[in-house]
Structures are given as structure tokens and as C-alpha cells.
Design an enzyme around this catalytic site. Structure first.
Site, PDB file in Angstrom:
ATOM      1  N   GLU A  70      35.795  42.829  42.389  1.00 24.28           N
ATOM      2  CA  GLU A  70      36.801  42.011  41.724  1.00 24.28           C
ATOM      3  C   GLU A  70      38.036  42.110  42.603  1.00 24.28           C
ATOM      4  O   GLU A  70      38.561  43.206  42.817  1.00 24.28           O
ATOM      5  CB  GLU A  70      37.042  42.596  40.340  1.00 24.28           C
ATOM      6  CG  GLU A  70      37.786  41.682  39.433  1.00 24.28           C
ATOM      7  CD  GLU A  70      38.513  42.483  38.390  1.00 24.28           C
ATOM      8  OE1 GLU A  70      37.926  43.389  37.797  1.00 24.28           O
ATOM      9  OE2 GLU A  70      39.700  42.198  38.211  1.00 24.28           O
TER      10      GLU A  70
ATOM     11  N   CYS B 280      45.610  42.079  37.531  1.00 24.87           N
ATOM     12  CA  CYS B 280      44.775  41.122  38.262  1.00 24.87           C
ATOM     13  C   CYS B 280      44.852  39.747  37.616  1.00 24.87           C
ATOM     14  O   CYS B 280      44.553  38.749  38.252  1.00 24.87           O
ATOM     15  CB  CYS B 280      43.347  41.623  38.325  1.00 24.87           C
ATOM     16  SG  CYS B 280      42.809  42.402  36.818  1.00 24.87           S
TER      17      CYS B 280
END
Ligand code: NAP
Length: 525
Positions: A265, A302
Site C-alpha cells: 500500500e 494515507c
């Protein structure tokens, strides 16, 4: 428990003999004792051999035993009490409320995976009974279950020192799947990592599991982590971090004699689309909430909203004014590490000095290692022409792109790379426009949400925290939520096996009582 600076290899605590690693006070930059030392290749070899040896026993533990193990980890993390909270606050600069919330999330995640394991649905058991009389050809007895993929290497995130680190989502989902885990601790919070690692180590002991189910290593450079990914006993990798780090590990995994999946990720700017009617009706409120989302935890999420897309209008101008006012009162906050602070300042400077970018507002200036929030604007033409304007600035900086019309806004969306989330603000009159944008939104992001912001990712069954590259390396999966377990499983078919040699989950007598698909029809548990 106390922090020793030692590696946790299986049930042993081992003093590393590679170069020293220091934990850093995020607010002051001072070293925090004790010194940690990096693992050597021998340490790594030991951890991999133990994980390999543990795999066959661990993957066939009963569903209840594995669930109890996950619950025991949660219990031991909670028992670390304030020692964990305070160390984590010092190492990351994040406030107590945030760290306590993250601990609750970590424990909740482990409990969720315990319930997923007990339920057994993740095994995806399927039975297609033999059809000996079928013409022109009979059918064999064919049964399928999902099995654990093998030992997993985990590289935790700097920005979630609990929920996406040593006992975070990747570790919880891999352990739930039946995979031993070797964690390469993040250099931003080694003390926090050791405390949590000790809680897992103790849980392995309490649950009488093989020692190699869990190890924690530190790396004084990048070599040990890279060697871990290259090791033939490792069968998958979970990673959260930078695009360059994720891609480096993907390349190593792909170049192995036996390539393995890397679930990385990485990078996202999480566009926020403001549709005209919503802007007109609620622009000021949206602006306030946007700045709140942008500056939460110094913007180190994020899912931080790094890009805003809207059609140029008086309502957008009013939104920009309200957002500029709101950002002006945001106090600077300590960033996770001095190097993340440096990267943030460089990113803000890159935007500030760009000839096509206008600075709309800044937060209050801060002290050493504190990030000052920043809001910029540009035109759709400039945004499409300069790829540097699409790069993630990790921290509380965002760029508004003024589009002349809806079709240009759609073109801007189409030009974007893959994203973790896209948020759209709509009112009823905007629904037709939303319908026109939706096919593009779905192709660009793992999560599309209305009238909110991507920060705050619920850990549940229906969550996708993923998306096309470079948001992640594998668009088919998620890093958050129960679906994450499937990253660490693979299907195996058993054809014409006698009952006593089949795994219990596939025997006619469904002793675990799990849900199965029998001859195409789901039989509930
Ligand atoms: P990072 O520098 O990629 O580090 C992540 C982990 O991978 C660390 O353990 C790091 O080791 C290791 N690593 C990095 N590059 C490597 C390489 N080439 N070979 C082997 N190991 C490597 O990321 P970070 O420090 O956590 O965060 C920095 C950036 O990541 C942020 O600026 C942000 O852009 C991005 N980020 C994204 C997300 C997201 O969810 N999308 C979350 C957090 C951060 P060390 O511990 O030794 O550094």
C-alpha cells in the site's frame, strides 16, 4: 515488560550484532535509549527457518485455537498499558488520544479476525459431489478449500505505529489465515515495535504454538529487509509505506526464482470532488470539514485529501476563502520523523515555487520538526501539463484544481493514477453529474464515498482500503477489513479423496460446522 533493544526470534530475545539503530524522540530529535542493533544474515536465517518449521503445525491449528491466539495477542497488547502509549507518543509525536484510539483499533482488528477465523467462511469450502452416472463422462468427487500461503514478511507503516505495524492489519490477517509472520520493524518506532512484539511472543507461548509463528527483526540499512523478501521460505509480503520502497520490494519479489505476491500500500492523493449544487448550498461547511480532515495528525494519513477538484465559480471562490481562513488557525504539529518533516517541507516548497500554483493559505508556523499546513490552487490546464503537481506531499498540504466545466473535471479525473479513496460532495441536484462521473471514479479508486472524507477507515467486512497502482501493488485486494485475509490464502482442490484423508472442513461430516457451497448451493453454518 521493558524495552531491551533485542531482536525477537521465535521465543528467543537476541542481541543483534549488526550496526546500532536509535529510536528518536519525534519532537526533539534526541536519541531514546536503549540502542537497538540490526539483525545479521544469520539472525534472519534463524527466523526464516523457524517460520518454515512452524508453518505446517500452525496452518492446521483448529479454527478456535487460532481465534484464541489472536484474542490473546489483543489481551497482552492492552496489558502493556501506559508504557506502550507513552513510548509510542514519544517515538511518533502523535498525541495520547490518537495513540489510545489506535490501540483500540488494533485490538478491534485482532478481534474481528478472530471472529472471521471462528466463522470459517474464509476457507471458501466447496464440494462438487461425484456423478458416476453422468454421460458422456462421469464427474469425479471434487472439493476445494483455501489454505494458508506460507510464511509472510510484514513491513509496517510509519504513520500507524500500532494499527499498521507489528500487530497491525497485515500481521493480523496473515496470522488469521494460518501464516507465520516475520515483521521487519519500522525504524520510526522500534521501541513501540519491541513492546508489541513481546506481547505477540508471549501469546505464542501462552497458546502453545510453535516458536516460529512470529519473529521481529530490525534492519540497520535496507539489506536485511530485502534479503527477507528474497528468502525462498517467504511466500508473500505485506508492506505499507512509500512508492519507492514498495516498488523496490515488488521488484525483488518478482525477480526471485519463485516470484511471490507483494501486497504494498503506497501512494495516494485521495481526490475530493465538489459538485456545483453542494458547493453552493454547503461550501463553507465543507471547507471547514475539509481543513479538519486535511490537518488531522499533521496530515499523515494515507487517505489524506491532497487534491480538490471543482468547477470554477463564485461558489468555489467562497469555498477557497473559507478554507483559507480555516487553515490559518491550524497549529503546526510534530511530524512522525525528522526525515518525513524534511520531505514535507520540500513538497510544500515545490508547490510554492511552481509558477502555475497559487498559495491560498498556510497554517500557523511551528517549531522543530513541526509541519505547517498549506493550501494551494491551480488550473486544470496546469495540472494536466505538470505531472509533479500530482505527486503525494505526505502531510497537511492540498491542491485545489479549478476546472472550467464538468467535462474538464472528468478529464482531470481520468488523468489521475490509482487512488485509495475518492470523496464526492453532492446535493440532490448533483446526482445526474455524479452518475456521469461514477464509472471513472470506480476505475480510479478502491473506495468512493459521498459527503465525507477518506480519513477514518472503518475496519469492517465491507471495507476496501486498496485501489489501482500506485495506491497499491494489487488492485484486487484490501489492506483493511476482513477481506484482507484472502491475500494470504490460496485454493487447493482435492479430487477423489477418501473421507478420512480430507481436511475436516471438507469431510461430509462438517465437524467445524462452517458454511460450504455444496453442488453449487450455499449451505449455511
Ligand atoms: P518507507 O520509507 O517506504 O518505509 C516503509 C518500510 O519499508 C520501512 O520499514 C523501511 O525501512 C522499508 N523500506 C523502504 N524502502 C526500502 C527498500 N528500498 N528496501 C527495503 N526496505 C525498504 O515509508 P515510510 O517511511 O513509512 O513513509 C514514507 C512515505 O510513505 C510517506 O512520505 C508516504 O508517502 C508514504 N506512506 C504511504 C502510506 C499509505 O498507506 N499509502 C502510509 C504511510 C506512508 P526503514 O524502517 O529502515 O526506513
Amino acid at each position: 515488560m521493558s524495552i531491551t533493544g533485542q531482536l525477537l526470534i521465535g521465543q528467543s530475545s537476541v542481541q543483534g550484532t549488526n550496526a546500532e539503530i536509535w529510536s528518536i524522540n519525534a519532537a526533539t530529535g534526541e536519541k531514546l535509549p536503549p540502542a537497538f542493533a540490526g539483525a545479521t544474515p544469520d539472525d534472519l536465517e534463524h527466523a526464516c527457518a523457524l517460520a518454515d518449521a512452524a508453518f505446517d503445525t500452525y496452518r492446521e491449528t483448529s479454527l478456535n485455537d487460532r481465534a484464541v491466539f489472536l484474542e490473546t495477542i489483543a489481551k497482552h497488547i492492552l496489558a502493556l498499558g501506559d508504557e506502550l502509549i507513552e513510548r509510542c507518543m514519544t517515538e511518533t509525536g502523535l498525541p495520547r488520544g490518537r495513540i489510545e484510539g489506535e490501540r483500540a483499533r488494533t485490538i478491534g482488528q485482532l478481534s474481528l479476525f478472530a471472529s472471521v477465523v471462528r466463522d470459517g467462511g474464509f476457507i471458501d469450502a466447496r464440494i462438487d459431489s461425484a456423478l458416476p452416472q453422468r454421460t458422456p463422462l462421469p464427474r469425479a468427487d471434487i472439493r476445494l478449500r483455501k489454505v494458508a500461503i506460507g510464511p509472510v514478511a510484514v513491513f509496517g507503516a510509519c504513520n500507524f505505529p500500532l494499527a499498521f505495524s507489528v500487530a497491525g492489519g497485515d500481521t493480523a490477517s496473515a496470522l488469521a489465515a494460518g501464516c507465520p509472520v516475520i515483521v521487519k520493524a519500522h525504524s520510526a518506532h522500534p521501541g513501540t515495535s519491541e513492546l508489541v512484539g513481546q506481547a505477540i511472543q508471549k501469546s505464542v507461548r501462552d497458546c502453545n504454538l510453535p516458536a516460529g509463528v512470529f519473529s521481529l527483526i530490525y534492519d540497520c540499512g535496507l539489506t536485511i529487509g530485502q534479503t527477507l523478501v528474497a528468502d525462498h521460505r517467504i511466500k508473500a509480503v505485506g508492506f505499507t509505506g512509500s512508492r519507492s520502497g514498495g516498488v523496490a520490494l515488488m521488484n525483488i519479489a518478482a525477480a526471485r526464482e519463485e516470484p511471490i505476491p507483494v501486497y504494498a500500500e503506497m501512494s495516494a492523493i485521495n481526490p475530493v470532488v465538489l459538485l456545483p449544487q453542494a458547493l453552493t448550498e454547503r461550501g463553507t461547511d465543507i471547507a471547514r470539514d475539509f481543513i479538519g480532515s486535511l490537518t488531522l495528525s499533521a496530515g499523515q494519513f494515507c487517505t489524506n485529501p491532497g487534491l480538490v477538484l471543482a468547477i470554477d465559480s463564485p461558489a468555489l471562490a467562497a469555498f477557497e476563502r473559507a478554507a483559507s481562513v480555516a487553515i490559518g488557525s491550524v497549529t503546526a504539529a510534530t511530524m512522525l520523523t525528522p526525515s518525513i518533516h524534511t520531505s514535507y517541507c520540500e513538497g510544500v516548497e515545490r508547490l510554492s515555487s511552481h509558477p502555475s500554483v497559487e498559495l491560498l493559505g498556510k497554517g500557523q508556523a511551528g517549531g522543530l520538526f513541526q509541519g505547517q499546513a498549506a493550501l494551494f490552487a491551480t488550473t486544470a490546464t496546469a495540472f494536466m501539463a505538470h505531472t509533479t503537481l500530482r505527486e503525494e506531499v505526505f502531510g497537511s498540504s492540498s491542491l485545489i484544481v479549478r476546472c472550467p466545466d464538468e467535462s474538464t473535471l472528468l478529464e482531470v479525473l481520468k488523468s489521475l493514477e490509482g487512488q485509495l479513496s475518492i470523496a464526492v460532495h453532492v446535493s440532490n441536484n448533483d446526482h445526474p453529474a455524479l452518475g456521469r462521473l461514477l464509472p471513472t471514479l470506480e476505475k480510479k479508486a478502491g473506495r468512493v464515498l459521498l459527503n465525507g472524507f477518506g480519513t477514518g477507515v472503518e475496519v469492517c467486512h465491507a471495507m476496501v482500503h486498496g485501489g489501482p497502482f500506485p495506491a497499491t501493488s494489487d488492485t484486487r485486494t484490501t489492506a483493511v477489513g476482513s477481506l484482507a485475509i484472502h491475500r494470504f490464502l490460496r485454493p487447493v482442490t482435492y479430487q477423489d479423496f477418501p473421507q478420512h484423508l480430507l481436511p475436516p472442513t471438507l469431510q461430509d461430516h462438517n465437524s467445524y460446522g462452517i458454511s460450504r457451497r455444496v453442488n453449487g448451493v450455499i449451505q449455511p453454518s
